[in-house]
Design a protein around this motif. Structure first.
Motif, PDB file in Angstrom:
ATOM      1  N   ILE A 114       0.781  -1.590  -0.005  1.00 61.03           N
ATOM      2  CA  ILE A 114       0.355   0.319  -0.168  1.00 61.03           C
ATOM      3  C   ILE A 114       1.019   0.695  -0.226  1.00 61.03           C
ATOM      4  N   ALA A 115       1.619   1.186   0.698  1.00 57.48           N
ATOM      5  CA  ALA A 115       2.947   2.469   0.633  1.00 57.48           C
ATOM      6  C   ALA A 115       3.572   2.417  -0.500  1.00 57.48           C
ATOM      7  N   ALA A 116       4.053   1.664  -1.064  1.00 58.25           N
ATOM      8  CA  ALA A 116       5.308   1.813  -2.618  1.00 58.25           C
ATOM      9  C   ALA A 116       3.939   2.248  -3.429  1.00 58.25           C
ATOM     10  N   VAL A 126       5.983   9.806  -1.662  1.00 57.35           N
ATOM     11  CA  VAL A 126       6.965   8.428  -1.065  1.00 57.35           C
ATOM     12  C   VAL A 126       8.006   8.545  -0.249  1.00 57.35           C
ATOM     13  N   GLY A 127       8.263   8.710   0.677  1.00 61.03           N
ATOM     14  CA  GLY A 127       9.843   9.365   0.663  1.00 61.03           C
ATOM     15  C   GLY A 127      11.302   8.501   1.075  1.00 61.03           C
ATOM     16  N   TRP A 128      11.858   8.281   1.203  1.00 59.02           N
ATOM     17  CA  TRP A 128      12.981   7.591   0.798  1.00 59.02           C
ATOM     18  C   TRP A 128      13.304   6.310   2.103  1.00 59.02           C
ATOM     19  N   ARG A 129      12.538   6.797   3.311  1.00 64.08           N
ATOM     20  CA  ARG A 129      12.212   6.229   4.406  1.00 64.08           C
ATOM     21  C   ARG A 129      11.710   5.196   4.286  1.00 64.08           C
ATOM     22  N   ARG A 130      10.494   5.526   3.212  1.00 65.42           N
ATOM     23  CA  ARG A 130       9.246   4.200   3.755  1.00 65.42           C
ATOM     24  C   ARG A 130       9.628   3.320   2.028  1.00 65.42           C
ATOM     25  N   TRP A 131      10.361   3.156   1.172  1.00 63.61           N
ATOM     26  CA  TRP A 131      11.029   2.817   0.037  1.00 63.61           C
ATOM     27  C   TRP A 131      12.149   2.000   0.926  1.00 63.61           C
TER      28      TRP A 131
END
Length: 291
Positions: A114-116, A126-131
């Motif tokens: 879902i985040a992706a 979607v920031g680098w931390r979530r990636w």
């Protein structure tokens, strides 16, 4: 004027944990029935009961069924319902081939999906931390599936497909919520799915034994009660406060799998699932921190 939502977190946590118990029981019964009867028929009967439940809720709401069913995005709402019904069929089929433990261990990666997908589907950043968390979660999935250990079994991809379908369903639910009420989305989830499953499932009807009809009745009740518990959970507490406890579903599934179905809880599943859960919790924390 809309009344402010209550935020009774302890009660919300209790309701969330209760819902995970009910849904785990539902998974176990689904695995039992689909191991004996056709998956299409099992899901069809379950959806008949689900549709009756959402229609009854709509009938009791102010304005009745007509008001609840009113939407400016009917095709999207119907597609959501069809997508979830298809996901349920894929998930249950996965239970019969892979068992509860391995299926659920992979399926719990859906918050990361879902985040992706929230960027391309919803236009969210979607920031680098979530990636990074998504990448770590993918490593957990690979540890569970072990694609490099001997001959890879393509069947192991089934719960990943189920997770992807459920993630897309969740994103579309967020999208339609911008213009429709929750009760409207819930109505289409049950009714559209019931229409689709009836059109397919009637062609695969099989006679059932008396004891299995009892299990089917329990399956229908757990489906409805699980959704009811979730509705009440989100009524009394913020989603971000209770969502981490949804991972209890994996614990109950592991207990059912080992005790009832004699499945083996392998070390790679424990390690991989642990990585996925930690990555999911980090993603949830980032959402709350930016919310």
């Amino acid at each position: 004027m809309t009344a402010p939502q209550r935020n009774t977190v302890p009660l919300g946590i209790l309701l969330m944990v209760a819902s995970t118990i009910v849904f785990a029981l539902q998974d176990g019964i689904s695995r039992h029935l689909a191991g004996t009867y056709n998956t299409w028929m099992v899901v069809m009967i379950r959806y008949w009961f689900f549709a009756a439940f959402v229609i009854a809720l709509a009938a009791r709401a102010p304005g009745g069924v007509r008001r609840v069913a009113r939407t400016e995005q009917p095709l999207l709402q119907i597609f959501r319902g069809l997508l979830l019904a298809g996901e349920v069929c894929v998930a249950i089929y996965g239970f019969t081939l892979l068992g509860l433990i391995k299926s659920q261990a992979v399926f719990i990666c859906y918050p990361l999906l879902i985040a992706a997908l929230s960027g391309p589907v919803l236009g969210e950043r979607v920031g680098w931390r979530r990636w990074a968390a998504i990448g770590v979660g993918l490593i957990g999935v690979l540890i569970i599936l072990q694609p490099g250990m001997g001959v890879f079994d393509p069947v192991a991809i089934i719960p990943l497909i189920s997770a992807l379908m459920f993630a897309l369903y969740g994103l579309l639910t967020r999208y339609v919520a911008r213009r429709d009420r929750t009760e409207t989305s819930f109505f289409y989830t049950g009714t559209a799915g019931a229409v689709m499953m009836t059109a397919i499932g009637l062609w695969f009807w099989e006679p059932m034994t008396g004891p299995d009809w009892v299990w089917m009745a329990v399956l229908c009740v757990t489906g409805v009660s699980g959704h009811w518990l979730l509705i009440k959970c989100y009524e009394v507490a913020e989603a971000g406060a209770v969502q981490p406890f949804a991972y209890f579903h994996l614990i109950w599934a592991a207990i059912l799998g080992t005790v009832i179905f004699n499945e083996v809880l392998r070390s790679n599943i424990v390690i991989g699932a642990g990585i996925i859960v930690l990555a999911g919790l980090f993603t949830l924390w980032r959402e709350r921190a930016q919310g």
